[in-house]
Design a protein around this motif. Structure first.
Motif, PDB file in Angstrom:
ATOM      1  N   ILE A 283     -14.966  30.232  21.637  1.00 51.49           N
ATOM      2  CA  ILE A 283     -15.910  31.241  22.127  1.00 51.49           C
ATOM      3  C   ILE A 283     -15.695  32.570  21.421  1.00 51.49           C
ATOM      4  N   GLU A 284     -14.437  32.928  21.274  1.00 46.19           N
ATOM      5  CA  GLU A 284     -14.125  34.210  20.627  1.00 46.19           C
ATOM      6  C   GLU A 284     -14.589  34.225  19.178  1.00 46.19           C
ATOM      7  N   TYR A 285     -14.474  33.088  18.491  1.00 42.26           N
ATOM      8  CA  TYR A 285     -14.803  33.033  17.069  1.00 42.26           C
ATOM      9  C   TYR A 285     -16.295  32.825  16.829  1.00 42.26           C
ATOM     10  N   TYR A 286     -16.935  31.933  17.621  1.00 45.49           N
ATOM     11  CA  TYR A 286     -18.318  31.549  17.368  1.00 45.49           C
ATOM     12  C   TYR A 286     -19.324  32.142  18.361  1.00 45.49           C
ATOM     13  N   GLY A 287     -18.840  32.668  19.482  1.00 45.57           N
ATOM     14  CA  GLY A 287     -19.735  32.964  20.589  1.00 45.57           C
ATOM     15  C   GLY A 287     -20.773  34.039  20.334  1.00 45.57           C
ATOM     16  N   GLY A 288     -20.344  35.210  19.957  1.00 48.90           N
ATOM     17  CA  GLY A 288     -21.293  36.301  19.821  1.00 48.90           C
ATOM     18  C   GLY A 288     -21.641  36.917  21.171  1.00 48.90           C
ATOM     19  N   GLU A 289     -22.806  37.566  21.223  1.00 51.47           N
ATOM     20  CA  GLU A 289     -23.190  38.300  22.430  1.00 51.47           C
ATOM     21  C   GLU A 289     -23.640  37.374  23.549  1.00 51.47           C
ATOM     22  N   ASN A 290     -24.470  36.388  23.225  1.00 55.88           N
ATOM     23  CA  ASN A 290     -25.079  35.540  24.249  1.00 55.88           C
ATOM     24  C   ASN A 290     -24.420  34.159  24.237  1.00 55.88           C
ATOM     25  N   VAL A 291     -23.802  33.804  25.353  1.00 54.92           N
ATOM     26  CA  VAL A 291     -23.020  32.563  25.418  1.00 54.92           C
ATOM     27  C   VAL A 291     -23.288  31.859  26.747  1.00 54.92           C
ATOM     28  N   VAL A 292     -23.420  30.530  26.682  1.00 53.15           N
ATOM     29  CA  VAL A 292     -23.417  29.672  27.863  1.00 53.15           C
ATOM     30  C   VAL A 292     -22.327  28.626  27.678  1.00 53.15           C
ATOM     31  N   VAL A 293     -21.525  28.426  28.710  1.00 51.08           N
ATOM     32  CA  VAL A 293     -20.544  27.343  28.735  1.00 51.08           C
ATOM     33  C   VAL A 293     -20.889  26.466  29.926  1.00 51.08           C
ATOM     34  N   CYS A 294     -21.005  25.182  29.699  1.00 50.68           N
ATOM     35  CA  CYS A 294     -21.411  24.298  30.793  1.00 50.68           C
ATOM     36  C   CYS A 294     -20.785  22.931  30.602  1.00 50.68           C
ATOM     37  N   LEU A 306     -11.460  28.301  34.660  1.00 45.22           N
ATOM     38  CA  LEU A 306     -12.506  29.277  34.981  1.00 45.22           C
ATOM     39  C   LEU A 306     -11.980  30.699  34.953  1.00 45.22           C
ATOM     40  N   HIS A 307     -10.725  30.901  35.337  1.00 48.27           N
ATOM     41  CA  HIS A 307     -10.135  32.236  35.239  1.00 48.27           C
ATOM     42  C   HIS A 307      -9.961  32.648  33.778  1.00 48.27           C
ATOM     43  N   MET A 308      -9.594  31.703  32.927  1.00 51.15           N
ATOM     44  CA  MET A 308      -9.474  32.027  31.504  1.00 51.15           C
ATOM     45  C   MET A 308     -10.829  32.411  30.910  1.00 51.15           C
ATOM     46  N   LEU A 309     -11.876  31.711  31.310  1.00 44.79           N
ATOM     47  CA  LEU A 309     -13.215  32.034  30.809  1.00 44.79           C
ATOM     48  C   LEU A 309     -13.680  33.384  31.350  1.00 44.79           C
ATOM     49  N   ALA A 310     -13.281  33.707  32.559  1.00 44.36           N
ATOM     50  CA  ALA A 310     -13.603  35.030  33.107  1.00 44.36           C
ATOM     51  C   ALA A 310     -12.964  36.129  32.256  1.00 44.36           C
ATOM     52  N   ASP A 311     -11.778  35.864  31.739  1.00 39.85           N
ATOM     53  CA  ASP A 311     -11.133  36.841  30.852  1.00 39.85           C
ATOM     54  C   ASP A 311     -11.909  37.015  29.555  1.00 39.85           C
ATOM     55  N   GLN A 312     -12.750  36.038  29.211  1.00 41.02           N
ATOM     56  CA  GLN A 312     -13.611  36.149  28.032  1.00 41.02           C
ATOM     57  C   GLN A 312     -14.935  36.850  28.353  1.00 41.02           C
ATOM     58  N   GLY A 313     -15.080  37.307  29.586  1.00 35.89           N
ATOM     59  CA  GLY A 313     -16.297  38.003  29.988  1.00 35.89           C
ATOM     60  C   GLY A 313     -17.373  37.105  30.544  1.00 35.89           C
TER      61      GLY A 313
END
Length: 379
Positions: A283-294, A306-313
């Motif tokens: 996510i940090e490398y490829y994500g950019g501004e708009n991201v969906v994880v599902c 889920l807490h780790m992903l919350a740290d990614q915003g």
């Protein structure tokens, strides 16, 4: 019985009730925050989070009982619930209203489906009308983007009633179809480019299916990560033992069942923690501004991933717009919400709906997103 004896009995009962409230309240708080601790460091924390819904239900029951028996003890479950509030809300949000704002242009709205399809096999081998019910459900839902887990191939299959007509309808509906060879697929009405994610070199059993895509949605770049995290890898015998225990029919003792399952549960939690680190790196490398994880996280609200992903915003969609608890796994009495959708960027969820088809061992989740108006105006 004399008045003195009644008074002594009442004080003893009050003490027992207070002790029970303290035990349950403490368990609620501990399980609520267990997801903040890495299972790699403390494996049991990745397991006890699974019991949080049970402790929450018991706390609510005690709160009601306390109001009848002794009002003062009601302060304990109230305090425990408030102290655990972030996980309480993530598990059982109470959002009212919402939906797509009136007058929103259609180009600002898109829908995304996540669905573990169990390789298109109906868990009850039930294929009404001679067609595959899971593919029919995907076509019926008609999402703009469908992220599919556990789909190795897409071809006609008589055993699973997958027909050529269904496949043709799917390709007609979705001009952009990608299968990555690792049982992950995406069907999209928008142009989609797969990301070639580097897979970590680990032992065979320590591997998550993580697929990345970049979609062009009405002029917006949207990075999508579809995941299938480490499962518990329970055998049929393990699941049967758990199912019988929950029906109070098990021939095994609780200790025997714990010894059978605990190691697998801890190992799976540890592996998901490592896989979550890989996901965050992507996510940090490829994500950019708009991201969906599902996808299928094989873990519950409040878990470490889920807490780790919350740290990614990233924020979870369910606690943002849904009402009440639900479960997305529907087999073997493992009634947990282990499928999740998260997002960040210049758009917001307007709603999320769980399907009810018991074809796969998972229910589908459909999310409706709306692009921010200011972002659309600035295109």
């Amino acid at each position: 019985m004399s008045g003195t004896s009644i008074s002594v009995w009442r004080r003893y009962a009050n003490a027992m009730v207070l002790l029970l409230n303290v035990i349950v309240g403490t368990a609620l708080v501990v399980t609520a925050y267990s997801g903040y601790e890495s299972p790699v460091d403390t494996p049991i924390m990745g397991v006890i989070i699974l019991s949080f819904p049970a402790w929450l239900a018991l706390s609510v029951f005690l709160l009601v009982a306390d109001m009848i028996w002794w009002h003062k003890t009601a302060l304990v479950p109230v305090a425990a619930i408030l102290a655990s509030w972030p996980t309480v809300w993530a598990s059982c949000p109470l959002n009212i209203g919402g939906g797509i704002p009136h007058g929103t242009p259609s180009e600002r709205v898109f829908t995304l489906l996540t669905y573990n399809v169990n390789n298109l096999r109906d868990v009850k081998d039930n294929y009404p009308g001679g067609v595959n019910p899971i593919l029919s459900e995907i076509l019926r839902i008609d999402a703009d983007i469908a992220c599919v887990q556990e789909l190795k191939i897409l071809e006609c299959n008589r055993d699973f009633a997958i027909t050529q007509a269904q496949i043709d309808s799917l390709h007609a509906r979705y001009p952009f179809v990608t299968l990555n060879g690792h049982a992950m697929a995406i069907f999209s009405k928008y142009p989609v480019t797969p990301l070639h994610l580097e897979k970590p070199k680990r032992e065979r059993d320590n591997f998550a299916d993580i697929s990345g895509y970049v979609a062009e949605v009405e002029g917006h770049r949207l990075a999508i990560f579809s995941v299938h995290m480490q499962s518990f890898r329970l055998t049929r015998e393990d699941k049967a033992a758990y199912r019988d225990l929950t029906r109070l029919r098990s021939d095994e003792s609780i200790d025997d069942l714990r010894n059978t399952l605990l190691y697998k549960l801890e190992l799976a939690a540890m592996r998901r923690a490592v896989q979550a680190s890989d996901l965050c790196r992507y996510i940090e490398y490829y994500g950019g501004e708009n991201v969906v994880v599902c996808g299928d996280f094989n873990d519950v609200p409040g878990c470490y991933t889920l807490h780790m992903l919350a740290d990614q915003g990233l924020k979870e969609v369910w606690p943002e717009v849904a009402f009440g608890p639900t479960h997305t796994y529907n087999d073997n009495r493992f009634f947990f919400r282990i499928d999740h959708v998260l997002w960040k960027g210049a758009f917001r969820p307007a709603g999320i709906k769980r399907g009810d088809l018991k074809g796969s061992d998972h229910y589908p989740l459909l999310t409706t997103f709306v692009w921010d108006e200011d972002d659309v105006k600035n295109q």
